[in-house]
Scaffold this active site. Structure first.
Site, PDB file in Angstrom:
ATOM      1  N   HIS A 111      -3.062   5.958   5.014  1.00 35.01           N
ATOM      2  CA  HIS A 111      -1.622   6.002   5.271  1.00 35.01           C
ATOM      3  C   HIS A 111      -1.053   7.366   4.849  1.00 35.01           C
ATOM      4  CE1 HIS A 111      -1.622   1.900   6.310  1.00 35.01           C
ATOM      5  NE2 HIS A 111      -0.865   1.372   5.381  1.00 35.01           N
ATOM      6  N   CYS A 140       0.803  -1.228   0.000  1.00 37.68           N
ATOM      7  CA  CYS A 140       0.000   0.000   0.000  1.00 37.68           C
ATOM      8  C   CYS A 140       0.837   1.281   0.000  1.00 37.68           C
ATOM      9  CB  CYS A 140      -0.946   0.005   1.196  1.00 37.68           C
ATOM     10  SG  CYS A 140      -0.188  -0.566   2.709  1.00 37.68           S
TER      11      CYS A 140
HETATM   12  N1  HSE Z   1       1.710  -3.773   4.879  1.00 38.75           N
HETATM   13  C1  HSE Z   1       0.773  -2.702   4.920  1.00 38.75           C
HETATM   14  C2  HSE Z   1       0.603  -2.212   6.326  1.00 38.75           C
HETATM   15  C3  HSE Z   1      -0.554  -3.109   4.359  1.00 38.75           C
HETATM   16  O1  HSE Z   1       0.955  -2.958   7.246  1.00 38.75           O
HETATM   17  O2  HSE Z   1       0.136  -1.108   6.543  1.00 38.75           O
HETATM   18  C4  HSE Z   1      -0.775  -2.637   2.978  1.00 38.75           C
HETATM   19  O3  HSE Z   1      -0.058  -3.360   2.002  1.00 38.75           O
END
Ligand code: HSE
Length: 372
Positions: free
Chosen positions: A275, A135
């Site tokens: 994010h 992400c």
């Molecule tokens: N690895 C990511 C996270 C999730 O832990 O936020 C999205 O790929």
């Protein structure tokens, strides 16, 4: 019509994918079949498809009948089923939201606003495995795609602020429960007109250190805290989440490994589903003015929403709260660092469940409908 099997459609990313596909009328363009790992024979969601009951997601014979498997079930499912599908001679497409096959030479990473021609060429030349990317990688590349197209980026240092959603539904619930416990312990004090803040701090700290706080999924308090470790550790001191940045970005961009240098710290914070990332970008050429850079960033793709570098706009438009549930890639706090004209600072926010997970998968299904 393409016969597309969905596995993991009930999970968090799967549910977001289903909703986006319904809203975009995607189910009309394909013949959907729903599978389950736990409720075989149950009622399938009604998307207007012929198959009304849930088939067994581990039934290789049933999977062999599909033109395309779309899985948001997770890496364990992919790792279990893929070898069996290969042995059985599965000839269809495999579209996978998990990281299980991302670094395989047999897979293409999907982020079509960036690598549409790589994807279409892959379909035409026989590539069958298409993996959703990490992400933060997808969200970062969408945010800086204009700078990349103008070949301005020498390297990127990324500091992430990753929401609970990236860790899963249980983690989102755990964060909210932690917030509740933390509030409860000082709820009365907060009603006082003039509460003693150091006393409140002591009580909150005590609860954060206590066993009363649920930490089963994060392994530590996230509420009132930040966790600078995501995924497993590697021998070189990086976490796997940090390692993915350079590896996946170069693969998406069609570059040889390590061509574009990317590294930084990946940190879990207490936002719920979007994010954020602070990027320091070393420009190949620092001559461009900030106005020119703004135009270049805006030209990257239609989802970039440029945010002026002032407090009201930043607080209103450059936060997880402002982006949650949208396809916007907010890009702001754009300025040259005092380190020199070649050093650009950017803050960017995108929804982890949409562009960070479900949307590239939805768009890949549509590309397959068109080209397969
Ligand atoms: N690895 C990511 C996270 C999730 O832990 O936020 C999205 O790929």
């Amino acid at each position: 019509m393409l016969r597309v099997g969905f596995i993991g459609w009930r999970g968090m990313v799967g549910s977001v994918l289903m909703k986006r596909m319904q809203d975009s009328q995607d189910f009309k363009k394909l013949n959907a079949v729903f599978f389950s790992t736990s409720a075989v024979g149950g009622v399938a969601p009604d998307m207007g498809q012929k198959q009304k009951t849930l088939l067994d997601a581990y039934d290789i014979k049933a999977l062999l009948n599909l033109d395309c498997i779309v899985t948001t079930q997770g890496g364990d499912y992919t790792n279990k089923v893929m070898p069996q599908l290969k042995d059985a001679g599965f000839k269809g497409f495999f579209v996978d939201a998990s990281s299980a096959l991302r670094v395989s030479d047999e897979s293409i990473l999907i982020l079509d606003p960036i690598n549409y021609s790589q994807i279409v060429n892959g379909i035409k030349s026989g590539t069958k495995i298409y993996s959703g990317s990490n992400c933060t990688v997808s969200l970062m590349l969408l945010a800086i795609s204009g700078l990349l197209k103008h070949n301005l980026v020498e390297w990127v240092n990324s500091q992430t602020y990753q929401a609970a959603s990236g860790a899963g539904a249980n983690n989102m619930r755990e964060l909210l429960s932690q917030c509740g416990v933390m509030h409860e312990v000082v709820a009365k004090d907060l009603q006082d007109k003039n509460p003693d803040i150091l006393d409140i701090d002591r009580k909150v700290s005590a609860i954060l250190h206590s066993k009363q706080l649920p930490t089963e999924y994060f392994g530590a308090p996230l509420a009132g805290n930040v966790l600078p470790w995501i995924d497993s550790g590697l021998d070189n001191g990086q976490t796997k989440e940090e390692w993915k940045g350079m590896v996946e970005a170069n693969k998406i961009l069609g570059f040889a490994p390590n061509t574009l240098k990317i590294d930084g710290n990946c940190v879990r914070v207490g936002s719920l589903r979007s994010h954020s990332q602070a990027l320091t970008i070393k420009l190949k050429d620092g001559k461009a003015s900030l106005d020119e850079i703004e135009d270049i960033i805006k030209s990257g793709n239609e989802w970039v929403r440029f945010v002026k570098n002032n407090k009201p706009d930043t607080l209103k438009y450059l936060t997880p709260v402002s982006v949650n549930g949208t396809l916007d890639i907010a890009v702001g706090r754009v300025r040259k660092l005092n380190l020199g004209d070649d050093y650009l600072s950017i803050f960017t926010v995108g929804d982890q469940l949409l562009w960070g997970a479900a949307e590239p998968i939805r768009r890949m299904i549509n590309i397959l409908v068109e080209y397969a």
